[in-house]
Scaffold this active site. Structure first.
Site, PDB file in Angstrom:
ATOM      1  N   SER A  95    -109.659  -5.629   1.594  1.00 37.19           N
ATOM      2  CA  SER A  95    -108.926  -4.432   2.002  1.00 37.19           C
ATOM      3  C   SER A  95    -109.496  -3.174   1.362  1.00 37.19           C
ATOM      4  CB  SER A  95    -107.439  -4.570   1.655  1.00 37.19           C
ATOM      5  OG  SER A  95    -107.258  -4.841   0.285  1.00 37.19           O
ATOM      6  N   GLU A 115    -102.322  -6.346 -11.478  1.00 39.24           N
ATOM      7  CA  GLU A 115    -102.727  -4.952 -11.566  1.00 39.24           C
ATOM      8  C   GLU A 115    -102.771  -4.433 -12.997  1.00 39.24           C
ATOM      9  OE1 GLU A 115    -100.355  -6.097  -9.562  1.00 39.24           O
ATOM     10  OE2 GLU A 115    -101.154  -5.789  -7.537  1.00 39.24           O
ATOM     11  N   PHE A 168     -99.180  -0.380  -5.591  1.00 40.02           N
ATOM     12  CA  PHE A 168     -99.058  -1.215  -6.791  1.00 40.02           C
ATOM     13  C   PHE A 168     -99.790  -0.615  -7.991  1.00 40.02           C
ATOM     14  CE2 PHE A 168     -99.152  -4.494  -3.248  1.00 40.02           C
ATOM     15  CZ  PHE A 168     -97.770  -4.490  -3.095  1.00 40.02           C
TER      16      PHE A 168
END
Length: 309
Positions: free
Chosen positions: A34, A55, A80
């Protein structure tokens, strides 16, 4: 019509420089697809780190690598990256003054129907509130390339937000004026000043062209550098227009509109109207459908300008 999204432009720029600069390290959180970073991972596996869906670790590892002399570029969905790893961005990157570029992909409402959990309408405000953290929203692929090339030259933390889809070109490869932390005036006018960032710059430019046909003169400033905001460009726009419209794919609070309003109120009082996403979960739909619904289009911006005249 351009088919290259800004995230791909980031990858292509890093690929070009990584061949000679082995200090460039790209990291992602199970998002190489992505983020359009798969080509980098394939070409330079020794300069690529996959943290998985983690993350906070992504940002902390990036900061650690930066402290070892590496140039870390960490990519993850903006929704995120700007929330789950906020403390790490604040302490490990900004407070520790590390050479980390955080890349928020699929920013704003890019994820469309996935809804508020996947939208990032707060990231400009959140990241800009961190001392020592710069915030950039490039408007097209050419400006994105120039921005990455400049960030490769310095050693300070930054947050970049790009959308998921390709956006129409504003500049060209041969003509893309760029100076770090200086906005671009891409259309000149005197009745209304339109200041936009990110994907909203193109509809702002088209709005100015629509207004010109009806006899209204509008300037358009591409404020890709939201922090540090180009105060000189804001004041120049305000001094040469009757009113100001800011346009952003963000909450109405704490973003470009708030920053511009502060500067204008303090130095050159003029009416400022902020076109942004609402202070509520947005409707379900594609980016295009969401923008049309909330008037974040050329027609919507032009309509607001006519009401101000």
């Amino acid at each position: 019509m351009n088919q290259i999204p800004n995230r791909q432009a980031i990858c292509e720029t890093l690929l070009k420089h990584a061949k000679e600069d082995h200090d460039i390290i790209v990291l992602c959180s199970d998002s190489r697809g992505s983020a359009s970073l798969a080509p980098f991972a394939q070409a330079y596996p020794q300069q690529f780190v996959e943290t998985g869906i983690a993350e906070q670790n992504l940002v902390s590892i990036s900061a650690g690598l930066a402290k070892c002399g590496k140039k870390a570029f960490a990519a993850s969905p903006a929704c995120f990256l700007s929330t789950r790893s906020y403390e790490q961005a604040k302490i490990d990157c900004a407070y520790s003054d590390t050479n980390v570029t955080l890349i928020g992909i699929s920013g704003g409402v890019s994820y469309g129907a996935l809804g508020m959990s996947h939208h990032s309408a707060q990231d400009i405000a959140a990241m800009a509130a961190i001392p020592n953290m710069r915030v950039y929203l490039p408007s097209d692929r050419f400006q994105t390339m120039r921005l990455i090339e400049e960030l490769l030259k310095d050693q300070k933390p930054a947050y970049i937000r790009v959308g998921r889809n390709a956006v129409d070109d504003i500049y060209t490869e041969e003509s893309c004026p760029f100076e770090l932390n200086r906005a671009n005036v891409i259309f000149k006018g005197t009745d209304i000043a339109i200041i936009a960032c990110g994907e909203m710059v193109k509809p702002a430019l088209e709005a100015a062209k629509l207004l010109k046909k009806s006899g209204i003169s509008a300037s358009v400033t591409d404020m890709y550098c939201v922090k540090p905001l180009d105060q000189e460009a804001v004041l120049h726009a305000a001094e040469h227009a009757g009113a100001i419209i800011t346009v952003e794919e963000h909450s109405p609070y704490g973003g470009l509109g708030s920053m511009v309003s502060q500067i204008v109120a303090a130095h050159c009082p003029k009416k400022v109207i902020n076109l942004a996403l609402p202070d509520s979960p947005v409707i379900t739909g594609t980016s295009k459908e969401v923008f049309e619904y909330y008037g974040l289009t050329a027609e919507g911006i032009a309509k607001q300008a006519r009401e101000l005249i």
